[in-house]
Design an enzyme around this catalytic site. Structure first.
Site, PDB file in Angstrom:
ATOM      1  N   LYS A  67     -44.412 -60.804  12.922  1.00  0.00           N
ATOM      2  CA  LYS A  67     -45.325 -60.527  11.798  1.00  0.00           C
ATOM      3  C   LYS A  67     -44.428 -60.000  10.687  1.00  0.00           C
ATOM      4  CE  LYS A  67     -47.439 -57.990   9.449  1.00  0.00           C
ATOM      5  NZ  LYS A  67     -47.241 -57.941   7.991  1.00  0.00           N
TER       6      LYS A  67
ATOM      7  N   GLU B  62     -40.022 -39.100   1.716  1.00  0.00           N
ATOM      8  CA  GLU B  62     -39.252 -40.310   1.382  1.00  0.00           C
ATOM      9  C   GLU B  62     -39.846 -40.936   0.114  1.00  0.00           C
ATOM     10  OE1 GLU B  62     -39.633 -43.763   3.980  1.00  0.00           O
ATOM     11  OE2 GLU B  62     -37.460 -43.845   4.028  1.00  0.00           O
TER      12      GLU B  62
ATOM     13  N   GLU C 284     -37.986 -48.261  13.986  1.00  0.00           N
ATOM     14  CA  GLU C 284     -36.963 -47.902  13.001  1.00  0.00           C
ATOM     15  C   GLU C 284     -37.734 -47.503  11.756  1.00  0.00           C
ATOM     16  OE1 GLU C 284     -34.021 -47.684  13.915  1.00  0.00           O
ATOM     17  OE2 GLU C 284     -33.729 -49.135  15.514  1.00  0.00           O
TER      18      GLU C 284
ATOM     19  N   CYS D   3     -33.912 -47.268   3.977  1.00  0.00           N
ATOM     20  CA  CYS D   3     -34.273 -46.195   4.905  1.00  0.00           C
ATOM     21  C   CYS D   3     -33.112 -45.222   5.080  1.00  0.00           C
ATOM     22  CB  CYS D   3     -34.656 -46.792   6.245  1.00  0.00           C
ATOM     23  SG  CYS D   3     -33.446 -47.987   6.840  1.00  0.00           S
TER      24      CYS D   3
HETATM   25  P1  NAD Z   1     -44.949 -50.416   6.124  1.00  0.00           P
HETATM   26  O1  NAD Z   1     -44.905 -49.515   7.286  1.00  0.00           O
HETATM   27  O2  NAD Z   1     -46.074 -50.303   5.182  1.00  0.00           O
HETATM   28  O3  NAD Z   1     -44.967 -51.945   6.587  1.00  0.00           O
HETATM   29  C1  NAD Z   1     -44.018 -52.465   7.484  1.00  0.00           C
HETATM   30  C2  NAD Z   1     -44.636 -53.640   8.221  1.00  0.00           C
HETATM   31  O4  NAD Z   1     -45.707 -53.167   9.013  1.00  0.00           O
HETATM   32  C3  NAD Z   1     -45.230 -54.712   7.296  1.00  0.00           C
HETATM   33  O5  NAD Z   1     -45.017 -55.982   7.861  1.00  0.00           O
HETATM   34  C4  NAD Z   1     -46.702 -54.370   7.303  1.00  0.00           C
HETATM   35  O6  NAD Z   1     -47.540 -55.471   7.008  1.00  0.00           O
HETATM   36  C5  NAD Z   1     -46.884 -53.901   8.746  1.00  0.00           C
HETATM   37  N1  NAD Z   1     -48.056 -53.047   8.971  1.00  0.00           N
HETATM   38  C6  NAD Z   1     -48.710 -52.259   8.065  1.00  0.00           C
HETATM   39  N2  NAD Z   1     -49.779 -51.672   8.656  1.00  0.00           N
HETATM   40  C7  NAD Z   1     -49.785 -52.079   9.956  1.00  0.00           C
HETATM   41  C8  NAD Z   1     -50.626 -51.815  11.075  1.00  0.00           C
HETATM   42  N3  NAD Z   1     -51.704 -51.028  10.977  1.00  0.00           N
HETATM   43  N4  NAD Z   1     -50.328 -52.390  12.254  1.00  0.00           N
HETATM   44  C9  NAD Z   1     -49.242 -53.195  12.386  1.00  0.00           C
HETATM   45  N5  NAD Z   1     -48.425 -53.500  11.352  1.00  0.00           N
HETATM   46  C10 NAD Z   1     -48.676 -52.940  10.153  1.00  0.00           C
HETATM   47  O7  NAD Z   1     -43.541 -50.257   5.420  1.00  0.00           O
HETATM   48  P2  NAD Z   1     -42.988 -51.019   4.137  1.00  0.00           P
HETATM   49  O8  NAD Z   1     -43.639 -50.397   2.964  1.00  0.00           O
HETATM   50  O9  NAD Z   1     -43.061 -52.485   4.303  1.00  0.00           O
HETATM   51  O10 NAD Z   1     -41.437 -50.643   4.230  1.00  0.00           O
HETATM   52  C11 NAD Z   1     -40.915 -49.464   3.775  1.00  0.00           C
HETATM   53  C12 NAD Z   1     -40.722 -48.462   4.894  1.00  0.00           C
HETATM   54  O11 NAD Z   1     -39.884 -49.012   5.906  1.00  0.00           O
HETATM   55  C13 NAD Z   1     -40.010 -47.208   4.460  1.00  0.00           C
HETATM   56  O12 NAD Z   1     -40.680 -46.071   4.939  1.00  0.00           O
HETATM   57  C14 NAD Z   1     -38.627 -47.297   5.063  1.00  0.00           C
HETATM   58  O13 NAD Z   1     -37.988 -46.096   5.294  1.00  0.00           O
HETATM   59  C15 NAD Z   1     -38.881 -48.069   6.289  1.00  0.00           C
HETATM   60  N6  NAD Z   1     -37.666 -48.780   6.709  1.00  0.00           N
HETATM   61  C16 NAD Z   1     -36.985 -48.340   7.802  1.00  0.00           C
HETATM   62  C17 NAD Z   1     -35.822 -48.980   8.208  1.00  0.00           C
HETATM   63  C18 NAD Z   1     -35.054 -48.532   9.420  1.00  0.00           C
HETATM   64  O14 NAD Z   1     -34.288 -49.323   9.963  1.00  0.00           O
HETATM   65  N7  NAD Z   1     -35.211 -47.327   9.896  1.00  0.00           N
HETATM   66  C19 NAD Z   1     -35.356 -50.063   7.506  1.00  0.00           C
HETATM   67  C20 NAD Z   1     -36.076 -50.483   6.398  1.00  0.00           C
HETATM   68  C21 NAD Z   1     -37.240 -49.834   6.031  1.00  0.00           C
END
Ligand code: NAD
Length: 481
Positions: free
Chosen positions: A169, A378, A244, A278
């Protein structure tokens, strides 16, 4: 205008059952440049069924068969590097140097998975028992927008290497990258159903993956809030979960550091991926007695950093990915001012001369405390906070006074002292006088930054269950040592 209509299930591009169309924007211009049709729960269920059907055969493939499949996958993805680069710049706005890295990483990370697979011990002896590491089942792989193609390839290559099949996804905001990856993977001629890709909303397709009993494991990269939700939803079906998540990483500048020479590292760590990283080093801990000097050097250095058109070779910081993300970053800049921090550079609004695009001024706050929200939450944009400390013990205490623990940087001249400080920081990764990456080492976070690890043998183990086999002595199957 690109229209992406199909999802990928059981070796074919198919029409989704979901009817919703989602706009894709160019964040540098704010224009709508494409649309993606989103899948729904039914599509997720079809994809899970395909992955489930493919699992028995794939889980029994030999190491050599998996290596061969991953090599085909690598060739196909590597051949799409320029196409990926173009999509990353158009749809995400990555500046060219970062964009090039993001376009090569998806292929590189498959090579890294092949290396891990070739050396991995799937069986070992524990006393009189044989321990067999067994693929866990269907893996649900959920990725964010800030490096979508790379995260898809890393998670998928590792899952397949372990013998799992997958339902992906991807971020709905990165559909152009996903489309290129899907076409490449299709050409790689993997057995039908071993990977399936369903574009869709997180709370629809992601949610279905999280609650479906036929998904044994989830690997998620994204926000801490969604990560926590996945753990609680997944608990009902006892899913294995690797997360992550976010960070508020400290860059600890020791008092013997040469500020002019370390400043490029400080700013690169802080503004990595236009601040949408991140691992970004967003809390910069500076010895109080040298704070004014640090501010001076930082102010001069940041004035040379260009935030703007990602296609311009001189640009270091591209736009925020969306209007929502731009608003969020602006609101944190206002919050920092309200909390009493002082702007050393940047501030609200677009950089001078830019009237469209979700661009943010590279911003640095000083006179801040670690209790302010700008130091605790963040922001996910190019906004850094300087925090003064008294001595090394104080610096370590501030570095660790956070809910996160993903990455940290320590900068100083005395390497032994740097090492001592590094060992006391609670973080999945600590970098001393470098921003190097080591793909053979585990990557992931302490505390709210995650659960489990990706990369290397640790990443692979997360897709495997140890099975202990004890047999009557003398029976076939028991190896004597
Ligand atoms: P997000 O958590 O909103 O979304 C991430 C993914 O999860 C997307 O594909 C989204 O559609 C999906 N998602 C959202 N709600 C969901 C649910 N209820 N059930 C299942 N899936 C769901 O994050 P974002 O805004 O896309 O990305 C930014 C965040 O990601 C930041 O907080 C950042 O720190 C983190 N990040 C972490 C790493 C790492 O390796 N630690 C790397 C990159 C980004």
């Amino acid at each position: 205008m690109q229209r992406i209509e199909h999802i990928y299930i059981n070796g074919e591009f198919v029409m989704p059952h979901g009817q919703e169309w989602f706009d894709l924007h160019n964040p540098s211009t704010e224009e709508v440049i494409g649309q993606v049709r989103l899948g729904d729960e039914c599509d997720a269920q079809r994809a899970i069924a395909a992955a489930k059907a493919a699992f028995p055969a794939w889980s029994r493939t030999t190491r050599a068969e998996r290596v061969a499949a991953l090599k085909r996958m690598h060739r196909a993805i590597a051949a799409r590097e320029d196409e990926l680069m173009e999509a990353i710049v158009r749809e995400y706005g990555a500046p060219s140097e970062r964009g090039r890295w993001m376009a090569t990483y998806p292929a590189d990370v498959i090579v890294q998975a092949i290396d891990v697979l070739e050396a991995f011990e799937f069986e070992e002896q524990a006393g009189i028992a044989r321990v067999i590491l067994t693929p866990v089942g269907v893996a649900g792989l959920i990725t964010p927008w800030n490096s979508n193609a790379g995260f898809i390839c890393n998670k998928l290559a590792t899952a397949l290497a372990a013998g799992c099949t997958a339902v992906i996804k991807p971020s709905e905001m990165s559909a152009m990258q996903t489309q290129i990856v899907a076409q490449a993977l299709h050409e790689a001629d993997l057995p039908h159903g071993v990977f399936n890709i369903v574009n869709g909303r997180g709370d629809v397709v992601g949610e279905e993956i999280a609650r479906h009993p036929d998904v044994a494991k989830i690997s998620f990269t994204g926000s801490s809030a969604v990560g926590q939700h996945l753990v609680s939803t997944g608990a009902a079906t006892m899913k294995r979960v690797t997360l992550e998540l976010g960070g508020k990483s400290p860059t600890v500048v020791l008092d013997d550091a040469d500020f002019a020479s370390i400043m490029p590292l400080v700013l690169q760590a802080g503004f990595a991926n236009s601040g949408q990283a991140c691992i970004a080093g967003t809390r910069i801990l500076v010895p109080r007695r040298r704070l004014a000097e640090f501010e001076q050097v930082a102010k001069e250095a940041v004035s040379l950093i260009k935030s703007g058109d990602p296609r311009d070779a001189g640009t270091a910081i591209g736009p925020m990915v969306s209007a929502k993300q731009w608003e969020r970053v602006q609101s944190y800049i206002r919050l920092g001012i309200q909390e009493g921090a002082r702007l050393l550079a940047g501030g609200e609004g677009r950089p001078d001369g830019l009237h469209a695009g979700w661009f943010v001024k590279p911003t640095i706050f000083t006179d801040a405390t670690n209790q302010m929200r700008i130091a605790r939450e963040e922001i996910f944009g190019p906004v850094l906070t300087l925090i003064a400390y008294e001595d090394d013990a104080d610096a370590i205490a501030i570095a660790n006074d956070t809910r996160y623990g993903l990455s940290a940087v320590v900068l100083g001249q005395d390497l032994e002292r740097c090492g001592q400080v590094a060992r006391q920081i609670d973080s999945g990764r600590v970098l001393v006088n470098t921003l190097a990456h080591e793909p053979r080492a585990p990557f992931g976070g302490f505390k709210h930054s995650g659960l489990g690890r990706e990369m290397g043998k640790w990443g692979m183990s997360a897709y495997l269950e140890p099975k202990t086999l004890l047999m009557e002595p003398g029976q076939p199957g028991r190896r004597r040592h």
